[in-house]
Design an enzyme around this catalytic site. Sequence first.
Site, short mmCIF file in Angstrom:
data_model
loop_
_atom_site.label_atom_id
_atom_site.label_comp_id
_atom_site.label_asym_id
_atom_site.label_seq_id
_atom_site.Cartn_x
_atom_site.Cartn_y
_atom_site.Cartn_z
N ASP A 32 -0.27 -0.58 -4.99
CA ASP A 32 -1.59 -0.07 -5.41
C ASP A 32 -1.54 1.36 -5.94
O ASP A 32 -2.40 1.78 -6.68
CB ASP A 32 -2.62 -0.19 -4.27
N CYS A 46 -6.41 3.96 -3.56
CA CYS A 46 -6.64 2.57 -3.15
C CYS A 46 -7.79 1.87 -3.84
O CYS A 46 -7.58 0.89 -4.56
CB CYS A 46 -6.88 2.53 -1.65
N LYS A 48 -6.01 -5.75 3.35
CA LYS A 48 -6.91 -4.62 3.11
C LYS A 48 -7.77 -4.84 1.87
O LYS A 48 -7.26 -5.02 0.79
CB LYS A 48 -6.05 -3.37 2.93
N HIS A 77 1.27 2.16 4.15
CA HIS A 77 0.29 3.22 4.38
C HIS A 77 0.40 3.69 5.84
O HIS A 77 0.56 2.86 6.73
CB HIS A 77 -1.10 2.62 4.13
N SER A 133 -8.54 1.11 4.81
CA SER A 133 -7.17 1.50 5.15
C SER A 133 -6.93 1.48 6.65
O SER A 133 -7.87 1.65 7.44
CB SER A 133 -6.87 2.91 4.63
N LYS A 187 0.94 9.82 -4.97
CA LYS A 187 -0.41 9.30 -4.77
C LYS A 187 -1.49 10.34 -5.09
O LYS A 187 -1.31 11.51 -4.76
CB LYS A 187 -0.55 8.85 -3.31
N ASP A 200 0.84 -1.19 0.00
CA ASP A 200 0.00 0.00 0.00
C ASP A 200 0.88 1.25 0.00
O ASP A 200 1.79 1.37 0.85
CB ASP A 200 -0.87 -0.04 1.27
#
Length: 527
Positions: A305, A89, A142, A255, A167, A336, A48
């Site tokens: 991701d 995500c 997740k 994450h 998350s 991101k 993540d």
Amino acid sequence: MGKMAVGFVLVFFSVTLLSGLMHYAANHYRRGDKGKQSRPNFIIILADDIGWGDLGMNQPDVASQTPHLDRMAQQGMRFTDFHSPASTCSPSRAAILTGRHGLRNGVIHNFAVDSIGGLPLNETTLAEVLHEAGYYTAMVGKWHLGHHGPHHPIHRGFDYYLGIPYSNDMGCTDIPGYDLPACSPCDRDGPADSEKNDCYSKVALPLFENLTIIKQPLNLWTLADTYTQPAVRILRTSRQRGQPFLLYVALSHMHVPLSPAPCLDGSAKDVYKSALREMDGLVGEIRRASDENDKGNTLIWFTGDNGPWNQKCQFAGDVGPFLGTWQTDRGGGSAKTTTWEGGHRVPTVAYWPGRIPANITSNTLLSGLDIFPTILSLAGVQAPSDRHYDGIDATDVLLRGSETGRESIMHPNSGAAGHFGDLQTVRLGQYKAFYMTGAAEACGGGKGQAEVHSPPLIFNLSRDKAESRPLDSSTAEYAAISERVREERQVVLRDIAADRVSHADYSRDPTAAPCCNPAHVTCRCQG
Ligand SMILES: *[C@@H]1O[C@H](CO)[C@@H](O)[C@H](O)[C@H]1NC(C)=O
Ligand SMILES: *[C@@H]1O[C@H](CO)[C@@H](O)[C@H](O)[C@H]1NC(C)=O
Ligand SMILES: *[C@@H]1O[C@H](CO)[C@@H](O)[C@H](O)[C@H]1NC(C)=O
Ligand SMILES: *[C@@H]1O[C@H](CO)[C@@H](O)[C@H](O)[C@H]1NC(C)=O
């Protein structure tokens, strides 16, 4: 039955009459499986918010924190030009599991703690297709594709599930991990803290096993172990089940909040690096268990991701050379939620001893959208034919040294409300054209203003990895490239317009939040 009988005869035939083929047969049919053809096992490990530069192999000049992944790359294939299907995500995960862009599968931005909907139920997941074909399907980690009612992973093709439905920052815990800004622990008695600092504090972070909440809040600091145990158990028990399997491990690492065990006891200084090493160790354990179980018949595919979450500063990953300088010069984030390379170029390794050649660096252009058709092709299973897909079958790249990947990739908007899912950036060969930029926060809070570009900004990635200087739009070369980009995008948009497209329900209701004990202010489980 018919197919199994034929398979039995074929194996029987080859072993008894064609002794020269025994070696081949032993490699291709599982021992002790009474002649049933053994189809490959698949392990997808999705990190993540990981950065392209976080993988040691991708940056040989930086001290590596990922020895296990580096070794997997040395014994397998490392991809340098592999892209997540979206830059956040839920859309990325939906696209990986359906092989379709958000504009087709309906998932164009993230789901919330209290989302009623999820990945539309008539979209078909990789797990559903493989389960239908006789695979055992398990997921650890997740989900983030909706958890309420029929959207739970147990209803989307997985025989087993252990993990967090979204998350790891979407709920309070008793000992918060490292985040920026920091979040408070769950309130034990009083009313839940307000949503100050963007912390989701009303509902404690739940851990599900199958459909049951087994902990709420869960302990973030032991999460690596919590995930390793079932993953390893699934691998160790695979022969007993006698079925090929899909194991989808969707890590909470990297994450925020970061919560590597060595930071809780104070033995580690650099939080991000410790979390990265912990993640790498987890991958190493899975690989070891997999090798002990069925080395030679199991593909492990590690990818990300989306890119690092810039605004988390020292708790965000490393984009390597993909800096998105055009954007950062203007004060915005470039990873991101954006379509700068840092947002979607992800570290990727494919490992399959004996099948994928060792120590190969592939510069082939590929996407997470290609996982779905590639795995189905390797399993010899058909996807539903009543809809269109966005992936290519990359079997020849993985197994036969082909360097023919994709011509193009459409990067969807993952950051600007009102534009979610729009195919706003187009990769074509070495060029990348932006019809829109911006909309991500940088470390320090700089906002990247959303900006439309007509004509598009075009960067030449083969000489400008940092996306710093767009091509001069007054040249004939620019005109030719932008025309090809426009046509490529039109082809995809026309195809989507003629396809079956689904729409996710993004409505919210507090009662949709996972709650172990509704009598408690933060849903804390008893005891
Ligand atoms: C989840 O399902 C597995 C079987 O697939 C079972 O062994 C396990 O006990 C279940 N866990 C819970 C909490 O229901
Ligand atoms: C892998 O390939 C690189 C470059 O091609 C080479 O320098 C290295 O020695 C190889 N490593 C192994 C373990 O074969
Ligand atoms: C893009 O970069 C490559 C490699 O430097 C170069 O050969 C090519 O001419 C460049 N294209 C344009 C349009 O500048
Ligand atoms: C899912 O259902 C919706 C609503 O009926 C429809 O518009 C869409 O085409 C369906 N999607 C697929 C993949 O069949």
